[in-house]
Write a protein that holds these residues in place. Structure first.
Motif, PDB file in Angstrom:
ATOM      1  N   LEU A  43      12.819   4.174  -0.787  1.00 16.70           N
ATOM      2  CA  LEU A  43      12.391   5.504  -1.210  1.00 16.70           C
ATOM      3  C   LEU A  43      11.292   5.395  -2.269  1.00 16.70           C
ATOM      4  O   LEU A  43      11.465   4.709  -3.269  1.00 16.70           O
ATOM      5  CB  LEU A  43      13.596   6.248  -1.797  1.00 16.70           C
ATOM      6  CG  LEU A  43      13.487   7.732  -2.021  1.00 16.70           C
ATOM      7  CD1 LEU A  43      13.230   8.474  -0.713  1.00 16.70           C
ATOM      8  CD2 LEU A  43      14.769   8.241  -2.660  1.00 16.70           C
ATOM      9  N   PRO A  44      10.143   6.050  -2.080  1.00 16.45           N
ATOM     10  CA  PRO A  44       9.102   6.028  -3.110  1.00 16.45           C
ATOM     11  C   PRO A  44       9.587   6.734  -4.375  1.00 16.45           C
ATOM     12  O   PRO A  44      10.292   7.737  -4.302  1.00 16.45           O
ATOM     13  CB  PRO A  44       7.947   6.814  -2.486  1.00 16.45           C
ATOM     14  CG  PRO A  44       8.276   6.985  -1.060  1.00 16.45           C
ATOM     15  CD  PRO A  44       9.751   6.822  -0.909  1.00 16.45           C
ATOM     16  N   VAL A  45       9.179   6.203  -5.537  1.00  9.62           N
ATOM     17  CA  VAL A  45       9.651   6.729  -6.818  1.00  9.62           C
ATOM     18  C   VAL A  45       8.475   6.990  -7.749  1.00  9.62           C
ATOM     19  O   VAL A  45       7.534   6.208  -7.803  1.00  9.62           O
ATOM     20  CB  VAL A  45      10.617   5.728  -7.491  1.00  9.62           C
ATOM     21  CG1 VAL A  45      11.030   6.192  -8.870  1.00  9.62           C
ATOM     22  CG2 VAL A  45      11.843   5.490  -6.617  1.00  9.62           C
ATOM     23  N   LEU A  46       8.579   8.077  -8.489  1.00 12.87           N
ATOM     24  CA  LEU A  46       7.699   8.366  -9.621  1.00 12.87           C
ATOM     25  C   LEU A  46       8.604   8.428 -10.837  1.00 12.87           C
ATOM     26  O   LEU A  46       9.580   9.192 -10.854  1.00 12.87           O
ATOM     27  CB  LEU A  46       6.977   9.704  -9.426  1.00 12.87           C
ATOM     28  CG  LEU A  46       6.229  10.266 -10.641  1.00 12.87           C
ATOM     29  CD1 LEU A  46       5.138   9.313 -11.119  1.00 12.87           C
ATOM     30  CD2 LEU A  46       5.657  11.635 -10.312  1.00 12.87           C
ATOM     31  N   CYS A  47       8.331   7.591 -11.851  1.00  6.52           N
ATOM     32  CA  CYS A  47       9.160   7.578 -13.054  1.00  6.52           C
ATOM     33  C   CYS A  47       8.291   7.356 -14.284  1.00  6.52           C
ATOM     34  O   CYS A  47       7.080   7.183 -14.176  1.00  6.52           O
ATOM     35  CB  CYS A  47      10.246   6.508 -12.956  1.00  6.52           C
ATOM     36  SG  CYS A  47       9.655   4.809 -13.072  1.00  6.52           S
ATOM     37  N   THR A  48       8.922   7.339 -15.435  1.00  4.80           N
ATOM     38  CA  THR A  48       8.228   7.073 -16.688  1.00  4.80           C
ATOM     39  C   THR A  48       8.385   5.600 -17.072  1.00  4.80           C
ATOM     40  O   THR A  48       9.292   4.925 -16.603  1.00  4.80           O
ATOM     41  CB  THR A  48       8.791   7.955 -17.819  1.00  4.80           C
ATOM     42  OG1 THR A  48      10.175   7.661 -17.965  1.00  4.80           O
ATOM     43  CG2 THR A  48       8.605   9.437 -17.505  1.00  4.80           C
ATOM     44  N   SER A  49       7.505   5.139 -17.934  1.00  4.84           N
ATOM     45  CA  SER A  49       7.523   3.726 -18.319  1.00  4.84           C
ATOM     46  C   SER A  49       8.705   3.365 -19.207  1.00  4.84           C
ATOM     47  O   SER A  49       8.966   2.186 -19.412  1.00  4.84           O
ATOM     48  CB  SER A  49       6.219   3.361 -19.031  1.00  4.84           C
ATOM     49  OG  SER A  49       6.061   4.134 -20.200  1.00  4.84           O
ATOM     50  N   ARG A  89       5.747   5.492   0.952  1.00  3.29           N
ATOM     51  CA  ARG A  89       6.985   5.282   1.722  1.00  3.29           C
ATOM     52  C   ARG A  89       6.888   3.970   2.504  1.00  3.29           C
ATOM     53  O   ARG A  89       7.827   3.186   2.538  1.00  3.29           O
ATOM     54  CB  ARG A  89       7.214   6.472   2.662  1.00  3.29           C
ATOM     55  CG  ARG A  89       8.395   6.331   3.575  1.00  3.29           C
ATOM     56  CD  ARG A  89       9.707   6.315   2.804  1.00  3.29           C
ATOM     57  NE  ARG A  89      10.812   6.560   3.700  1.00  3.29           N
ATOM     58  CZ  ARG A  89      12.004   6.885   3.311  1.00  3.29           C
ATOM     59  NH1 ARG A  89      12.272   7.034   2.044  1.00  3.29           N
ATOM     60  NH2 ARG A  89      12.952   7.065   4.172  1.00  3.29           N
ATOM     61  N   ARG A  90       5.738   3.722   3.115  1.00  5.98           N
ATOM     62  CA  ARG A  90       5.533   2.472   3.858  1.00  5.98           C
ATOM     63  C   ARG A  90       5.708   1.274   2.926  1.00  5.98           C
ATOM     64  O   ARG A  90       6.397   0.305   3.251  1.00  5.98           O
ATOM     65  CB  ARG A  90       4.149   2.469   4.502  1.00  5.98           C
ATOM     66  CG  ARG A  90       3.924   1.271   5.433  1.00  5.98           C
ATOM     67  CD  ARG A  90       2.461   1.114   5.829  1.00  5.98           C
ATOM     68  NE  ARG A  90       1.601   0.811   4.688  1.00  5.98           N
ATOM     69  CZ  ARG A  90       1.566  -0.360   4.043  1.00  5.98           C
ATOM     70  NH1 ARG A  90       2.358  -1.352   4.409  1.00  5.98           N
ATOM     71  NH2 ARG A  90       0.753  -0.556   3.035  1.00  5.98           N
ATOM     72  N   GLN A  91       5.105   1.338   1.734  1.00  8.47           N
ATOM     73  CA  GLN A  91       5.214   0.239   0.769  1.00  8.47           C
ATOM     74  C   GLN A  91       6.647   0.066   0.282  1.00  8.47           C
ATOM     75  O   GLN A  91       7.128  -1.062   0.127  1.00  8.47           O
ATOM     76  CB  GLN A  91       4.300   0.498  -0.434  1.00  8.47           C
ATOM     77  CG  GLN A  91       2.830   0.420  -0.097  1.00  8.47           C
ATOM     78  CD  GLN A  91       1.955   0.841  -1.271  1.00  8.47           C
ATOM     79  OE1 GLN A  91       2.443   1.297  -2.298  1.00  8.47           O
ATOM     80  NE2 GLN A  91       0.657   0.694  -1.107  1.00  8.47           N
ATOM     81  N   ALA A  92       7.331   1.178   0.048  1.00  8.67           N
ATOM     82  CA  ALA A  92       8.711   1.120  -0.440  1.00  8.67           C
ATOM     83  C   ALA A  92       9.640   0.501   0.597  1.00  8.67           C
ATOM     84  O   ALA A  92      10.502  -0.316   0.272  1.00  8.67           O
ATOM     85  CB  ALA A  92       9.190   2.519  -0.823  1.00  8.67           C
ATOM     86  N   VAL A  93       9.464   0.870   1.865  1.00 11.00           N
ATOM     87  CA  VAL A  93      10.293   0.305   2.935  1.00 11.00           C
ATOM     88  C   VAL A  93      10.026  -1.189   3.065  1.00 11.00           C
ATOM     89  O   VAL A  93      10.947  -1.987   3.218  1.00 11.00           O
ATOM     90  CB  VAL A  93      10.046   1.051   4.266  1.00 11.00           C
ATOM     91  CG1 VAL A  93      10.650   0.306   5.436  1.00 11.00           C
ATOM     92  CG2 VAL A  93      10.592   2.475   4.186  1.00 11.00           C
ATOM     93  N   GLN A  94       8.759  -1.576   2.979  1.00 14.51           N
ATOM     94  CA  GLN A  94       8.408  -2.999   3.045  1.00 14.51           C
ATOM     95  C   GLN A  94       9.045  -3.752   1.868  1.00 14.51           C
ATOM     96  O   GLN A  94       9.620  -4.828   2.050  1.00 14.51           O
ATOM     97  CB  GLN A  94       6.897  -3.179   3.020  1.00 14.51           C
ATOM     98  CG  GLN A  94       6.468  -4.624   3.114  1.00 14.51           C
ATOM     99  CD  GLN A  94       4.953  -4.759   3.123  1.00 14.51           C
ATOM    100  OE1 GLN A  94       4.218  -3.789   3.018  1.00 14.51           O
ATOM    101  NE2 GLN A  94       4.485  -5.975   3.256  1.00 14.51           N
ATOM    102  N   TYR A  95       8.965  -3.188   0.677  1.00  8.56           N
ATOM    103  CA  TYR A  95       9.571  -3.817  -0.496  1.00  8.56           C
ATOM    104  C   TYR A  95      11.082  -3.965  -0.315  1.00  8.56           C
ATOM    105  O   TYR A  95      11.644  -5.025  -0.586  1.00  8.56           O
ATOM    106  CB  TYR A  95       9.266  -2.990  -1.750  1.00  8.56           C
ATOM    107  CG  TYR A  95       9.945  -3.529  -2.985  1.00  8.56           C
ATOM    108  CD1 TYR A  95       9.378  -4.564  -3.711  1.00  8.56           C
ATOM    109  CD2 TYR A  95      11.161  -3.014  -3.419  1.00  8.56           C
ATOM    110  CE1 TYR A  95       9.998  -5.077  -4.838  1.00  8.56           C
ATOM    111  CE2 TYR A  95      11.791  -3.519  -4.544  1.00  8.56           C
ATOM    112  CZ  TYR A  95      11.206  -4.547  -5.250  1.00  8.56           C
ATOM    113  OH  TYR A  95      11.833  -5.059  -6.358  1.00  8.56           O
ATOM    114  N   ALA A  96      11.722  -2.915   0.138  1.00 13.01           N
ATOM    115  CA  ALA A  96      13.179  -2.939   0.308  1.00 13.01           C
ATOM    116  C   ALA A  96      13.602  -4.028   1.288  1.00 13.01           C
ATOM    117  O   ALA A  96      14.663  -4.636   1.118  1.00 13.01           O
ATOM    118  CB  ALA A  96      13.680  -1.576   0.789  1.00 13.01           C
ATOM    119  N   GLY A  97      12.783  -4.290   2.284  1.00 19.01           N
ATOM    120  CA  GLY A  97      13.116  -5.312   3.269  1.00 19.01           C
ATOM    121  C   GLY A  97      12.920  -6.730   2.781  1.00 19.01           C
ATOM    122  O   GLY A  97      13.478  -7.668   3.345  1.00 19.01           O
ATOM    123  N   ASN A  98      12.136  -6.890   1.702  1.00 18.70           N
ATOM    124  CA  ASN A  98      11.800  -8.236   1.235  1.00 18.70           C
ATOM    125  C   ASN A  98      12.271  -8.560  -0.179  1.00 18.70           C
ATOM    126  O   ASN A  98      12.237  -9.704  -0.590  1.00 18.70           O
ATOM    127  CB  ASN A  98      10.277  -8.442   1.280  1.00 18.70           C
ATOM    128  CG  ASN A  98       9.747  -8.354   2.686  1.00 18.70           C
ATOM    129  OD1 ASN A  98      10.335  -8.892   3.617  1.00 18.70           O
ATOM    130  ND2 ASN A  98       8.651  -7.644   2.863  1.00 18.70           N
TER     131      ASN A  98
END
Length: 118
Positions: A43-49, A89-98
Protein backbone atom coordinates in the motif's frame (compact mmCIF):
# COMPACT_ATOMS: atom_id res chain seq x y z
CA UNK A 1 -19.21 12.23 6.97
CA UNK A 2 -16.30 10.82 4.89
CA UNK A 3 -13.96 10.01 7.79
CA UNK A 4 -14.66 7.24 10.28
CA UNK A 5 -12.67 6.36 13.39
CA UNK A 6 -13.28 2.63 13.64
CA UNK A 7 -11.35 1.85 16.81
CA UNK A 8 -9.69 -1.57 17.30
CA UNK A 9 -10.36 -3.99 14.43
CA UNK A 10 -9.55 -7.62 13.71
CA UNK A 11 -9.87 -7.24 9.93
CA UNK A 12 -6.96 -4.84 9.31
CA UNK A 13 -5.39 -6.93 6.49
CA UNK A 14 -8.69 -6.86 4.61
CA UNK A 15 -8.86 -3.08 5.00
CA UNK A 16 -5.25 -2.62 3.87
CA UNK A 17 -5.76 -4.71 0.74
CA UNK A 18 -8.97 -2.80 -0.08
CA UNK A 19 -7.40 0.66 0.32
CA UNK A 20 -5.80 2.77 -2.43
CA UNK A 21 -3.28 4.41 -0.11
CA UNK A 22 -2.54 5.38 3.48
CA UNK A 23 -2.20 8.92 4.78
CA UNK A 24 -0.55 9.13 8.21
CA UNK A 25 -0.08 12.81 9.25
CA UNK A 26 1.41 12.12 12.70
CA UNK A 27 3.10 15.01 14.48
CA UNK A 28 4.64 12.59 17.02
CA UNK A 29 5.12 8.89 16.42
CA UNK A 30 7.81 6.58 17.80
CA UNK A 31 7.47 3.84 15.21
CA UNK A 32 4.15 3.60 13.42
CA UNK A 33 3.58 -0.12 13.01
CA UNK A 34 0.67 0.74 10.73
CA UNK A 35 3.21 2.07 8.20
CA UNK A 36 5.13 -1.21 8.13
CA UNK A 37 1.86 -3.14 7.84
CA UNK A 38 0.85 -0.95 4.90
CA UNK A 39 4.23 -1.54 3.24
CA UNK A 40 3.85 -5.30 3.72
CA UNK A 41 0.45 -5.08 2.01
CA UNK A 42 1.90 -3.15 -0.93
CA UNK A 43 0.00 0.00 0.00
CA UNK A 44 1.44 3.43 -0.92
CA UNK A 45 1.94 5.67 2.13
CA UNK A 46 2.24 9.39 2.78
CA UNK A 47 3.59 10.14 6.27
CA UNK A 48 5.65 12.63 8.24
CA UNK A 49 9.36 12.33 8.94
CA UNK A 50 8.74 11.93 12.69
CA UNK A 51 7.57 8.35 12.12
CA UNK A 52 10.19 5.76 12.95
CA UNK A 53 9.25 3.74 9.87
CA UNK A 54 9.57 6.69 7.49
CA UNK A 55 12.60 4.86 6.05
CA UNK A 56 10.39 1.93 5.06
CA UNK A 57 7.91 4.35 3.48
CA UNK A 58 10.70 5.93 1.41
CA UNK A 59 12.06 2.53 0.37
CA UNK A 60 8.58 1.44 -0.72
CA UNK A 61 8.13 4.45 -3.01
CA UNK A 62 5.94 6.38 -0.58
CA UNK A 63 6.26 10.02 0.35
CA UNK A 64 7.54 11.56 3.57
CA UNK A 65 7.07 15.19 4.56
CA UNK A 66 10.22 16.62 6.09
CA UNK A 67 10.60 19.09 8.92
CA UNK A 68 7.97 20.66 11.11
CA UNK A 69 4.37 19.94 10.13
CA UNK A 70 2.84 22.70 8.02
CA UNK A 71 -0.67 22.23 6.66
CA UNK A 72 0.06 24.06 3.40
CA UNK A 73 3.02 21.74 2.69
CA UNK A 74 0.97 18.70 3.66
CA UNK A 75 -1.79 19.76 1.25
CA UNK A 76 0.75 20.06 -1.59
CA UNK A 77 2.26 16.64 -0.82
CA UNK A 78 -1.17 15.03 -0.57
CA UNK A 79 -2.12 16.35 -4.02
CA UNK A 80 1.19 15.03 -5.44
CA UNK A 81 0.71 11.70 -3.67
CA UNK A 82 -2.80 11.24 -5.09
CA UNK A 83 -1.74 12.29 -8.59
CA UNK A 84 0.99 9.62 -8.65
CA UNK A 85 -0.93 6.93 -6.79
CA UNK A 86 -0.85 4.34 -9.58
CA UNK A 87 2.95 4.46 -9.90
CA UNK A 88 3.38 4.55 -6.13
CA UNK A 89 1.17 1.46 -5.86
CA UNK A 90 3.37 -0.36 -8.39
CA UNK A 91 6.49 0.54 -6.38
CA UNK A 92 4.86 -0.44 -3.09
CA UNK A 93 3.79 -3.85 -4.41
CA UNK A 94 7.29 -4.44 -5.78
CA UNK A 95 8.80 -3.46 -2.42
CA UNK A 96 6.43 -5.72 -0.50
CA UNK A 97 7.45 -8.66 -2.66
CA UNK A 98 11.16 -8.13 -2.09
CA UNK A 99 11.59 -6.48 1.32
CA UNK A 100 12.76 -8.14 4.48
CA UNK A 101 10.20 -6.56 6.79
CA UNK A 102 11.38 -8.71 9.67
CA UNK A 103 14.25 -6.22 10.01
CA UNK A 104 11.84 -3.50 11.17
CA UNK A 105 13.50 -2.99 14.59
CA UNK A 106 16.81 -2.35 12.80
CA UNK A 107 15.05 0.09 10.47
CA UNK A 108 13.67 1.99 13.46
CA UNK A 109 17.07 2.08 15.17
CA UNK A 110 18.73 3.37 11.97
CA UNK A 111 16.06 6.04 11.55
CA UNK A 112 16.35 7.13 15.20
CA UNK A 113 20.12 7.45 14.84
CA UNK A 114 19.67 9.48 11.65
CA UNK A 115 17.22 11.83 13.39
CA UNK A 116 19.52 12.25 16.39
CA UNK A 117 22.40 13.21 14.12
CA UNK A 118 20.38 15.85 12.26
Amino acid sequence: DRVHFAGPRDDVPTLLFAADGMVHPARREAAGNALAEAAAAGLPVLCTSVCGYAGIVRAAGGMVSEGEFRQSEWNRLLAEFLAGLEERRRQAVQYAGNADLFRRPEFVADEMERLCRS
